[in-house]
Scaffold this motif. Structure first.
Motif, PDB file in Angstrom:
ATOM      1  N   GLY A   1      34.292  27.355  16.312  1.00  0.00           N
ATOM      2  CA  GLY A   1      35.105  27.969  15.260  1.00  0.00           C
ATOM      3  C   GLY A   1      36.548  27.523  15.333  1.00  0.00           C
ATOM      4  N   ALA A   2      36.778  26.332  15.846  1.00  0.00           N
ATOM      5  CA  ALA A   2      38.158  25.839  15.997  1.00  0.00           C
ATOM      6  C   ALA A   2      38.246  24.386  15.539  1.00  0.00           C
ATOM      7  CB  ALA A   2      38.586  25.950  17.458  1.00  0.00           C
ATOM      8  N   ASP A   3      39.360  24.059  14.898  1.00  0.00           N
ATOM      9  CA  ASP A   3      39.629  22.670  14.504  1.00  0.00           C
ATOM     10  C   ASP A   3      40.757  22.126  15.360  1.00  0.00           C
ATOM     11  OD1 ASP A   3      37.934  22.205  12.242  1.00  0.00           O
ATOM     12  OD2 ASP A   3      39.115  23.722  11.194  1.00  0.00           O
ATOM     13  N   VAL A   4      40.737  20.824  15.567  1.00  0.00           N
ATOM     14  CA  VAL A   4      41.900  20.189  16.199  1.00  0.00           C
ATOM     15  C   VAL A   4      42.897  19.919  15.074  1.00  0.00           C
ATOM     16  CG1 VAL A   4      42.732  18.211  17.520  1.00  0.00           C
ATOM     17  CG2 VAL A   4      40.429  19.119  17.935  1.00  0.00           C
ATOM     18  N   VAL A   5      44.096  20.457  15.199  1.00  0.00           N
ATOM     19  CA  VAL A   5      45.068  20.266  14.113  1.00  0.00           C
ATOM     20  C   VAL A   5      46.102  19.201  14.458  1.00  0.00           C
ATOM     21  CG1 VAL A   5      44.791  22.533  13.042  1.00  0.00           C
ATOM     22  CG2 VAL A   5      46.445  22.265  14.886  1.00  0.00           C
ATOM     23  N   ARG A   6      46.301  18.947  15.759  1.00  0.00           N
ATOM     24  CA  ARG A   6      47.299  17.936  16.128  1.00  0.00           C
ATOM     25  C   ARG A   6      46.949  17.340  17.489  1.00  0.00           C
ATOM     26  NH1 ARG A   6      51.242  20.996  15.526  1.00  0.00           N
ATOM     27  NH2 ARG A   6      51.808  21.376  17.694  1.00  0.00           N
ATOM     28  N   VAL A   7      47.240  16.049  17.613  1.00  0.00           N
ATOM     29  CA  VAL A   7      47.048  15.388  18.913  1.00  0.00           C
ATOM     30  C   VAL A   7      48.382  14.741  19.294  1.00  0.00           C
ATOM     31  CG1 VAL A   7      45.759  13.627  20.184  1.00  0.00           C
ATOM     32  CG2 VAL A   7      44.617  14.915  18.365  1.00  0.00           C
ATOM     33  N   GLU A   8      48.857  15.052  20.502  1.00  0.00           N
ATOM     34  CA  GLU A   8      50.116  14.449  20.993  1.00  0.00           C
ATOM     35  C   GLU A   8      49.782  13.177  21.751  1.00  0.00           C
ATOM     36  OE1 GLU A   8      52.739  16.110  20.110  1.00  0.00           O
ATOM     37  OE2 GLU A   8      51.912  18.117  19.776  1.00  0.00           O
ATOM     38  N   PRO A   9      50.753  12.234  21.809  1.00  0.00           N
ATOM     39  CA  PRO A   9      50.474  10.969  22.508  1.00  0.00           C
ATOM     40  C   PRO A   9      50.095  11.143  23.985  1.00  0.00           C
ATOM     41  CG  PRO A   9      52.508  10.834  21.225  1.00  0.00           C
ATOM     42  CD  PRO A   9      52.061  12.252  21.160  1.00  0.00           C
ATOM     43  N   ASP A  10      50.492  12.285  24.592  1.00  0.00           N
ATOM     44  CA  ASP A  10      50.087  12.494  25.996  1.00  0.00           C
ATOM     45  C   ASP A  10      48.693  13.149  26.072  1.00  0.00           C
ATOM     46  OD1 ASP A  10      50.661  14.997  25.036  1.00  0.00           O
ATOM     47  OD2 ASP A  10      52.040  15.573  26.641  1.00  0.00           O
ATOM     48  N   VAL A  11      47.933  13.040  24.995  1.00  0.00           N
ATOM     49  CA  VAL A  11      46.561  13.550  24.862  1.00  0.00           C
ATOM     50  C   VAL A  11      46.494  15.071  25.073  1.00  0.00           C
ATOM     51  CG1 VAL A  11      44.128  12.998  25.236  1.00  0.00           C
ATOM     52  CG2 VAL A  11      45.852  11.321  25.853  1.00  0.00           C
TER      53      VAL A  11
ATOM     54  N   SER B   1      38.886  13.885  32.693  1.00  0.00           N
ATOM     55  CA  SER B   1      38.654  14.963  31.720  1.00  0.00           C
ATOM     56  C   SER B   1      38.445  14.346  30.346  1.00  0.00           C
ATOM     57  CB  SER B   1      39.836  15.928  31.705  1.00  0.00           C
ATOM     58  OG  SER B   1      41.038  15.207  31.527  1.00  0.00           O
ATOM     59  N   LEU B   2      37.607  15.024  29.545  1.00  0.00           N
ATOM     60  CA  LEU B   2      37.224  14.485  28.238  1.00  0.00           C
ATOM     61  C   LEU B   2      37.222  15.617  27.218  1.00  0.00           C
ATOM     62  CD1 LEU B   2      35.960  12.012  26.625  1.00  0.00           C
ATOM     63  CD2 LEU B   2      33.730  12.947  27.270  1.00  0.00           C
ATOM     64  N   ALA B   3      37.910  15.410  26.101  1.00  0.00           N
ATOM     65  CA  ALA B   3      37.834  16.366  24.990  1.00  0.00           C
ATOM     66  C   ALA B   3      36.942  15.754  23.930  1.00  0.00           C
ATOM     67  CB  ALA B   3      39.223  16.624  24.420  1.00  0.00           C
ATOM     68  N   VAL B   4      35.879  16.457  23.593  1.00  0.00           N
ATOM     69  CA  VAL B   4      34.932  15.958  22.595  1.00  0.00           C
ATOM     70  C   VAL B   4      35.175  16.719  21.299  1.00  0.00           C
ATOM     71  CG1 VAL B   4      32.494  15.648  22.021  1.00  0.00           C
ATOM     72  CG2 VAL B   4      33.244  15.491  24.415  1.00  0.00           C
ATOM     73  N   ILE B   5      35.546  15.997  20.247  1.00  0.00           N
ATOM     74  CA  ILE B   5      35.752  16.655  18.955  1.00  0.00           C
ATOM     75  C   ILE B   5      34.451  16.526  18.173  1.00  0.00           C
ATOM     76  CG2 ILE B   5      37.193  16.829  16.899  1.00  0.00           C
ATOM     77  CD1 ILE B   5      39.384  15.309  18.331  1.00  0.00           C
TER      78      ILE B   5
ATOM     79  N   VAL C   1      34.861  18.618  30.921  1.00  0.00           N
ATOM     80  CA  VAL C   1      34.630  18.369  29.490  1.00  0.00           C
ATOM     81  C   VAL C   1      34.914  19.624  28.654  1.00  0.00           C
ATOM     82  CG1 VAL C   1      32.869  17.765  27.764  1.00  0.00           C
ATOM     83  CG2 VAL C   1      32.909  16.580  29.964  1.00  0.00           C
ATOM     84  N   THR C   2      35.604  19.412  27.542  1.00  0.00           N
ATOM     85  CA  THR C   2      35.806  20.468  26.534  1.00  0.00           C
ATOM     86  C   THR C   2      35.188  19.976  25.232  1.00  0.00           C
ATOM     87  OG1 THR C   2      37.938  20.970  27.544  1.00  0.00           O
ATOM     88  CG2 THR C   2      37.531  21.902  25.354  1.00  0.00           C
ATOM     89  N   VAL C   3      34.395  20.830  24.595  1.00  0.00           N
ATOM     90  CA  VAL C   3      33.845  20.480  23.276  1.00  0.00           C
ATOM     91  C   VAL C   3      34.503  21.378  22.242  1.00  0.00           C
ATOM     92  CG1 VAL C   3      31.775  20.259  21.843  1.00  0.00           C
ATOM     93  CG2 VAL C   3      31.612  19.900  24.307  1.00  0.00           C
ATOM     94  N   ILE C   4      35.040  20.768  21.200  1.00  0.00           N
ATOM     95  CA  ILE C   4      35.687  21.547  20.131  1.00  0.00           C
ATOM     96  C   ILE C   4      34.858  21.376  18.866  1.00  0.00           C
ATOM     97  CG2 ILE C   4      37.815  21.866  18.797  1.00  0.00           C
ATOM     98  CD1 ILE C   4      38.632  19.871  21.554  1.00  0.00           C
ATOM     99  N   GLU C   5      34.355  22.498  18.365  1.00  0.00           N
ATOM    100  CA  GLU C   5      33.459  22.454  17.203  1.00  0.00           C
ATOM    101  C   GLU C   5      34.021  23.336  16.093  1.00  0.00           C
ATOM    102  OE1 GLU C   5      30.758  20.990  15.864  1.00  0.00           O
ATOM    103  OE2 GLU C   5      30.878  22.491  14.259  1.00  0.00           O
ATOM    104  N   HIS C   6      34.113  22.743  14.935  1.00  0.00           N
ATOM    105  CA  HIS C   6      34.646  23.451  13.765  1.00  0.00           C
ATOM    106  C   HIS C   6      33.749  24.646  13.360  1.00  0.00           C
ATOM    107  CE1 HIS C   6      35.744  23.762   9.480  1.00  0.00           C
ATOM    108  NE2 HIS C   6      34.454  23.718   9.253  1.00  0.00           N
ATOM    109  N   GLY C   7      32.452  24.460  13.400  1.00  0.00           N
ATOM    110  CA  GLY C   7      31.510  25.508  12.978  1.00  0.00           C
ATOM    111  C   GLY C   7      31.416  26.634  13.992  1.00  0.00           C
ATOM    112  N   PRO C   8      30.636  27.672  13.651  1.00  0.00           N
ATOM    113  CA  PRO C   8      30.565  28.837  14.545  1.00  0.00           C
ATOM    114  C   PRO C   8      29.739  28.604  15.808  1.00  0.00           C
ATOM    115  CG  PRO C   8      29.161  29.155  12.610  1.00  0.00           C
ATOM    116  CD  PRO C   8      29.899  27.877  12.389  1.00  0.00           C
ATOM    117  N   ARG C   9      29.018  27.484  15.894  1.00  0.00           N
ATOM    118  CA  ARG C   9      28.210  27.224  17.092  1.00  0.00           C
ATOM    119  C   ARG C   9      27.984  25.729  17.259  1.00  0.00           C
ATOM    120  NH1 ARG C   9      22.821  26.562  15.092  1.00  0.00           N
ATOM    121  NH2 ARG C   9      22.533  27.509  13.045  1.00  0.00           N
ATOM    122  N   LEU C  10      27.555  25.364  18.463  1.00  0.00           N
ATOM    123  CA  LEU C  10      27.144  23.984  18.696  1.00  0.00           C
ATOM    124  C   LEU C  10      25.897  23.684  17.871  1.00  0.00           C
ATOM    125  CD1 LEU C  10      27.338  23.385  22.566  1.00  0.00           C
ATOM    126  CD2 LEU C  10      29.007  22.768  20.819  1.00  0.00           C
TER     127      LEU C  10
END
Ligand SMILES: Cc1cc2nc3c(=O)[nH]c(=O)nc-3n(C[C@H](O)[C@H](O)[C@H](O)COP(=O)(O)OP(=O)(O)OC[C@H]3O[C@@H](n4cnc5c(N)ncnc54)[C@H](O)[C@@H]3O)c2cc1C
Length: 413
Positions: free
Chosen positions: A198-208, A139-143, A163-172
Motif C-alpha cells: 500500500g505504498a508508492d516510492v515517490v522520490r529516490v535520492e542519489p545516495d539510494v 541491501s536491495l530495495a525491490v519496487i 531486502v525491502t519490497v515496496i508494493e503499491h497494491g494492498p498485498r504482494l
C-alpha cells in the motif's frame, strides 16, 4: 523461413527471465530446504558457485547453440533490428532487406519504468541486471511485489541481502488469489524481508534513499525495478501494414492474426505474459498459416510463481457464480517433506451447473507441478465426478486433488 533477432535467439526467457531466475531460486530453495531438514546442517550458499550454475544455464549469454538449432530446422537467421518498410518488405538495420509473404511479430516486452522523481539518479537494476549480476548487494530495495519482484526478492534475501519490497497494491502478488498471496507474504516476513504494501516510492535520492508515499524511507545499496512490462511495439512500422496497437500490445484475433498476412504472438500481444502462452500462440499461428487452424482457447492458462512456497493457479479463481472449496494439506507427502511443516493448500473452483472445474489455486512445494492435471481438467471440462473417480498416486502433493474434490462434490450437492 528467416528469423530476425536483434539480441539473442531465445529471447528474454532464456537469458534474463525464466531460466536464470528459476536456477537462482533453485539454489535458494536448496539452502532453505537444508535449514528445514532434520539431520542436516544448515549451509550458507557459495554465491560464486550459484552464479556459475546460473551462467551455465544461460550459456553465458551466448546463443550459438540456438543458431545450430535454427540451422538444423533449415531456418535462415539475420541478426539485427527489423522494421517493416511496406507490406511484403522488411529492412534490417545495418543488414539486408527481406521480402516476405507472411510476417510474425514476436518482439516481446520490456520493463516498464515508472516515472519516479530521482529514479534516474541511481544506477537501478531491471530483471536484466538482476539476472546477470555477479554482485550480491548488502541491501536491495525491490519496487514492485508481483511475481518478478517477489521471486528476485526471495532469492537475494536467501543469499544474504537485506531486502525491502515496496508494493503499491494492498498485498504482494496482487493478481493471484488472496489465500495464496497471504502465505507468501507471511513467509517473506518470517524470512526477514521487509514488506511494505500500500505504498508508492515517490522520490529516490542519489545516495539510494527512497521516500515512500506513507512518509517512511528505505535505504539500500541497490534498487530493483519490477513494476511490470510494456509491449515492444514502437519503431517497428506496424502501422504501415495495418496492425493496430493499444497500450496492452498488438491487437490480434483468436488465430493470432494482426493484419493481412501478419500474425503476432507472445508478450507483444499483452494477452498473458508467459513463455508457455507465447509457445501456444505460436502453434495457433502456425496452424492458421497451414489452413488447418483453430481458435486459441485461454480458459486454462496455468501460471506459476516460483517463490518458496510456490504458487500455481489456473483458469478462473473468482466469481460469485462459482462454487469453491479449500483443502488444507497437512499430511501425506507434506509429512515426509520438512520440519516444521508449512502451510500448503489447494482451492478448487467449479461451475455448479456444468459440474466442471473452471479454476484452481495451489500453494506448496512444487505447486507448479501439480498444476498439470488441473490444467487438463479445466481445459477438457472433465466432469468432477470423473475426476473424483481418478486414482491419484500416494503419497504425492497431487493427492490433494482427490481430497479437495471430495469436499467440492459435497459443496455442489
Ligand atoms: C524475471 C522474469 C521471470 C519470468 N519467469 C517466467 C517463468 O518462469 N515462466 C514463464 O512462462 N514466463 C516467465 N516470464 C515471462 C517470459 O519471460 C515472457 O513471457 C517471454 O519471454 C515472452 O516471450 P516472447 O518471445 O514473446 O518475447 P521475448 O522473450 O521478449 O523475445 C522478444 C525478442 O524479440 C527481439 N526483438 C524485439 N524487437 C525486435 C526487432 N525490431 N527486430 C529484431 N528483434 C527484435 C528481442 O531482442 C527479444 O529477443 C518471466 C519474465 C521475467 C521478466
Amino acid at each position: 523461413m528467416t528469423l530476425v533477432e536483434t539480441r539473442l535467439v531465445g529471447g528474454e526467457c532464456s537469458y534474463y527471465a525464466c531460466m536464470p531466475t528459476k536456477t537462482m531460486l533453485r539454489a535458494a530453495e536448496i539452502s532453505a530446504t537444508l535449514d528445514r531438514s532434520p539431520g542436516f546442517e544448515p549451509q550458507r550458499p557459495d554465491i560464486e558457485r550459484v552464479w556459475w550454475w546460473r551462467d551455465q544455464v544461460t550459456s553465458n549469454w551466448d546463443d550459438t547453440g540456438q543458431l545450430d538449432f535454427l540451422k538444423e530446422k533449415r531456418c535462415n537467421f539475420v541478426r539485427g533490428y527489423g522494421r517493416i518498410v511496406r507490406p511484403g518488405l522488411l529492412e534490417v538495420q545495418d543488414g539486408p532487406e527481406l521480402e516476405y509473404d507472411r510476417l510474425v511479430v514476436a518482439t516481446g516486452s520490456a520493463p516498464a519504468i515508472p516515472p519516479i522523481d530521482g529514479l534516474d539518479s541511481v544506477d537501478y537494476w531491471t530483471n536484466e541486471d538482476a539476472t546477470r549480476t555477479h554482485a550480491l548487494p548488502e541491501s536491495l530495495a525491490v519496487i514492485g511485489g508481483g511475481p518478478v519482484g517477489a521471486e528476485l526478492a526471495q532469492f537475494f534475501a536467501r543469499m544474504g541481502s537485506r531486502v525491502t519490497v515496496i508494493e503499491h497494491g494492498p498485498r504482494l502478488l496482487g493478481r493471484v488469489h488472496e489465500d495464496a498471496a497471504a502465505i507468501v507474504e507471511a513467509t517473506f516476513r518470517e524470512e526477514g524481508i521487509d514488506v511494505r504494501v500500500g505504498a508508492d516510492v515517490v522520490r529516490v535520492e542519489p545516495d539510494v534513499r527512497l521516500t515512500l508515499s506513507d512518509g517512511s524511507t528505505v535505504e539500500a545499496e541497490k534498487v530493483l525495478v519490477a513494476t511490470g512490462r510494456r509491449p515492444h511495439v514502437q519503431g517497428l512500422g506496424l502501422e504501415d501494414v495495418g496492425v493496430r496497437t493499444t497500450p496492452r500490445g498488438v491487437e490480434v484475433d483468436l488465430r493470432m492474426r494482426a493484419a493481412e498476412n501478419v500474425w503476432a504472438i507472445g508478450d507483444v500481444t499483452g494477452i498473458s505474459l508467459f513463455t508457455h502462452v507465447g509457445k501456444y500462440q505460436a502453434r495457433i499461428a502456425a496452424f492458421d498459416m497451414t489452413g488447418q487452424g483453430h481458435d486459441a482457447d485461454y480458459r486454462a492458462i496455468p501460471a506459476a510463481t516460483f517463490t518458496d512456497p510456490e504458487v500455481g493457479t489456473v483458469g478462473r479463481t473468482d466469481g460469485d457464480d462459482l462454487v469453491t472449496v479449500r483443502y488444507d494439506i497437512t499430511g501425506g507427502r507434506l509429512s515426509t517433506y520438512e520440519r516444521p511443516k508449512r502451510d500448503a493448500f489447494l482451492r478448487l473452483f467449479a461451475d455448479p451447473k456444468e459440474r466442471v472445474l473452471v479454476g484452481a489455486v495451489a500453494v506448496g512445494p512444487e505447486a507448479s507441478e501439480w498444476l498439470g492435471q488441473l490444467t487438463l481438467a479445466v481445459r477438457s471440462a472433465t466432469p468432477v465426478d470423473m475426476l473424483l473417480d481418478t486414482i491419484q498416486p500416494y503419497p504425492t502433493f497431487s493427492e490433494a486433488i482427490l481430497f479437495a474434490l471430495i469436499e467440492l462434490v459435497g459443496a455442489l450437492a
